[in-house]
Design an enzyme around this catalytic site. Structure first.
Site, short mmCIF file in Angstrom:
data_model
loop_
_atom_site.label_atom_id
_atom_site.label_comp_id
_atom_site.label_asym_id
_atom_site.label_seq_id
_atom_site.Cartn_x
_atom_site.Cartn_y
_atom_site.Cartn_z
N GLU A 99 0.81 -1.23 0.00
CA GLU A 99 0.00 0.00 0.00
C GLU A 99 0.84 1.27 0.00
O GLU A 99 0.80 2.08 0.93
CB GLU A 99 -0.99 -0.03 1.18
CG GLU A 99 -1.93 -1.22 1.06
CD GLU A 99 -3.09 -1.25 2.07
OE1 GLU A 99 -3.12 -0.39 2.96
OE2 GLU A 99 -3.94 -2.14 1.93
N GLU A 101 -4.85 -8.42 -1.00
CA GLU A 101 -5.70 -8.39 0.19
C GLU A 101 -7.13 -8.17 -0.27
O GLU A 101 -7.37 -7.31 -1.12
CB GLU A 101 -5.34 -7.22 1.13
CG GLU A 101 -3.94 -7.28 1.70
CD GLU A 101 -3.63 -6.12 2.65
OE1 GLU A 101 -4.56 -5.36 3.01
OE2 GLU A 101 -2.46 -5.99 3.02
#
Ligand code: GCU
Ligand code: CA
Length: 691
Positions: free
Chosen positions: A303, A423
């Site tokens: 991220e 994810e």
């Protein structure tokens, strides 16, 4: 960059050389002729256009659904590479659904080949089960199928080196070892999970997962620059866990995790030091795993995000620099790292088009066939956290999912760049798994698994300990996992709701739910192992399933508040859909007083359950946090407690409520009942009244 190959048609007189994006595999595929049973052809077996193999080809009727079907066998479950040989002597494509074991997994467009005697082979990748599989090509237009000669099938038992698409397909499905080595405290237990054991890893594999993402936060185990040495014990511990996972026959994904926001985010103001530290991690990690199996993958950074920069363009440039630096370091370290699959994220692992375009340009620059793109997916945000009244898996939530998956598939998979959703889950899970209502949650995961499968995207469930017990090896919600697991291979039927409410204060009437058949067919309804009787207990008309008053009366028994019975709707595929038969009366709330730090409304739920809450001032304007909507965030602004018979309003709610201004709350219950309540904050005191 891509494994684009020139595949000459295997046919004798093929005049066309067709460029196909696809991967050929080294081992010989198995050939299934369209004219040979158990293959079926909705049309005739013809032999009037030369160049076919065997004794003929399937000339399907020119009609929607006039399918050719092959029954193929696979030695093991996994990714199957299909080569379908066809001729289309028209200039119009003849698209067809590719239906594997009853589930439509993709659409193939059979373009014009120039002549009926020009046979070409189209390559497709699908997931096959071990044993027998049906692969059906069902045309979606009135022109029907092209003429179909044969189907070549090859199951990727061991992926061929350099075949990134097949390797990533073999990684489906994946699971995240969250909140362990990614914890930012002194060690892997600092976020509350027990020490990782080899038994955990083998049990993850036993659940059917083929890959494990092991997020690792390094910074707190790193010495100062310029060497930024990682503590040997920590690196050894990471290696130990990775080796356990490889030994359990899992593909493994290791990354740099929370460092992303902890210090990598400072790159706009401190580029040199951040890059040096980032490079130092990858230099050491690459050296550590240089000879590890090709089933180990590296992901540059989790991220990625930046603070203090000038905006998107700079952020994209910085991420490009991190990704390319990572790539250079790992590749130069040699050994298996020279060809190891490397996973590169978009900024914020977002699936927004500009973020995808930025990453795609990095792929173009690197021009390396062993790269994988990654994004994360937690669903349409208001649904994912239950705010703004998004309590159901509605069309907007669904479109957000399809849009995201379509964008990454169009950008990457269409170029044979594999995609991992590293994810996925629901953001509300970080608080507790009840933030999103059970049935709506199940619909989300059913659809996510299905759609990822049709797009050939590999998915990795985020689990920070709330799903799969780290020492019990049991799922906290077996029904949820059953739905997720089923979605990897097939669709399941669902319904408009999983709750049928019957008012206790009046006679029970028949109730209808709308089934979402999702390509399945309805088989029946069971309570436990007892079939409900079609006709007297329920009727079915199209997708409308109506329970009769007499069945609901019987199922409701003595009509205590709450769930009196559960029935399961059965479909021809996938898991069943559970419906709770519930007795209720409208909930009752009472006057109370409290403080902004502790305010609980006495509530008699009487069998009902809270879906959401609205908050408005007397003039109709929205009150409380997220004041762009009247519907507040579940479990953040308010939370029901069925055990203590209260609805709590939190300090987070009162922090953003104007002092002295009366707020009208509307509680929306799943039965459809709405209950109005009023609260007024005065200093830190709060009074709540029913009128
Ligand atoms: C022609 C051709 C057939 C083909 C058909 C079609 O009739 O000879 O082989 O199947 O067109 O349009 O489907
Ligand atoms: Ca035809």
């Amino acid at each position: 960059m891509k494994l684009t190959r020139l595949l000459a048609s295997a046919g004798l007189l093929a005049s066309a050389v067709v460029v196909l994006h696809g991967t050929t595999a080294a081992a010989a595929p198995t050939r299934y002729e369209a004219e040979t049973a158990p293959a079926t052809c909705t049309g005739t077996i013809d032999s009037n256009h030369a160049g076919f193999s065997g004794s003929g080809f399937c000339n399907g009727n020119n009609a929607v659904g006039a399918a050719a079907q092959f029954t193929v066998s696979a030695s093991a479950a996994g990714s199957a590479t299909l080569g379908v040989r066809f001729a289309n002597g028209t200039t119009t494509s003849r698209p067809a659904s590719v239906i594997v074991n009853g589930t439509t997994v993709q659409t193939a467009s059979f373009e014009g080949t120039g002549a009926w005697t020009t046979w070409v082979t189209k390559t497709l990748t699908v997931s096959a089960n071990a044993g027998s599989n049906t692969i059906r090509f069902s045309p979606t237009t009135a022109n029907g199928l092209p003429n179909v000669d044969f189907l070549d099938v090859e199951v990727a038992g061991n992926p061929q080196p350099g075949n990134a698409m097949a390797t990533v397909a073999a990684m489906q499905p994946g699971w995240n070892l969250g909140n362990s080595l990614d914890s930012t405290g002194s060690d892997e237990t600092s976020w509350g999970n027990p020490r990782i054991t080899q038994a955990l890893v083998t049990n993850v594999r036993a659940q059917g997962f083929k890959s494990i993402r092991i997020p690792v936060t390094w910074g707190q185990h790193q010495g100062p620059g310029p060497s930024y040495t990682i503590e040997a014990a920590y690196l050894n511990r990471v290696r130990e866990v990775v080796d356990w996972a490889l030994a359990a026959d899992l593909y493994v994904l290791v990354n740099i995790h929370h460092d992303s926001w902890q210090w990598v985010a400072n790159m706009p103001g401190d580029r040199t030091n951040v890059l040096a530290r980032f490079d130092a991690i990858w230099t050491q990690v690459a050296a550590t795993f240089r000879t590890s199996s090709a089933k180990l993958l590296f992901e540059s950074i989790n991220e990625p995000q930046f603070t203090g920069g000038s905006g998107d363009a700079q952020n994209a440039a910085l991420l490009h620099e991190l990704n390319t630096s990572f790539h250079r370091i790992v590749r130069q370290s040699g050994g298996n790292n020279a060809t190891r699959l490397l996973v590169l994220p978009t900024l914020h692992t977002s699936a927004d088009q500009p973020r995808i375009d930025e990453l795609l340009s990095t792929f173009t620059t690197l021009n390396d066939p062993n790269l994988v793109a990654t994004v994360h997916f937690y669903g349409f945000w208001p649904f994912s956290v239950n705010v703004a009244g998004y309590t159901t898996f509605n069309a907007e939530v669904q479109q957000d999912l399809t849009g995201s998956f379509d964008r990454v598939a169009n950008a990457f998979i269409s170029r044979n760049i594999p995609v991992i959703i590293g994810e996925y889950g629901l953001l509300g899970f970080d608080r507790h798994t009840g933030t999103v209502e059970q049935g709506e949650k199940l619909k989300f995961f059913e659809y996510l698994g299905y759609y990822a499968r049709t797009k050939r995207i590999t998915t990795m469930l985020w689990d920070n300990g709330q799903h799969f017990g780290r020492t019990s090896f049991q799922w906290s919600d077996p029904e949820l996992f059953a739905q997720i697991r089923s979605s990897w291979t097939t669709r399941s039927g669902t319904a408009s709701t999983d709750q049928i409410f019957n008012l206790r204060s009046s006679a029970i009437t028949g109730k209808t739910v709308t089934l979402n058949l999702n390509g399945t067919s309805f088989l029946g309804v069971r309570q436990g192992s007892t079939d409900l009787a079609a006709g007297s207990d329920y009727t079915i008309q199209g997708s409308q399933l109506t329970f009769t008053a007499s069945a609901l009366t019987r199922l409701s028994g003595s009509r205590n508040y709450g769930v009196n019975a559960m029935v399961n709707v059965r479909f021809s595929q996938g898991v069943t859909w559970r419906i709770n038969i519930i007795t209720y009366d409208p909930p009752v709330v009472q006057n109370t007083s409290g403080s902004t730090g502790s305010f609980a409304i006495p509530t008699t739920f009487r069998g009902d359950a809270l879906a959401t809450m609205e908050a408005r001032y007397a003039d109709g304007s929205n009150a409380g946090p997220h004041n762009w909507t009247s519907f507040k965030e579940f479990d953040v602004a308010f939370a029901p407690s069925y055990g203590s018979n209260t609805i709590t309003l939190t300090s987070a709610f009162f922090n953003e409520v104007n002092n002295g201004q009366r707020v009208t709350l509307t509680f929306h219950f799943w039965s459809g009942t709405r209950v109005t309540y009023f609260v007024t904050e005065s200093g830190t005191s709060v009074t709540g009244t029913t009128s």
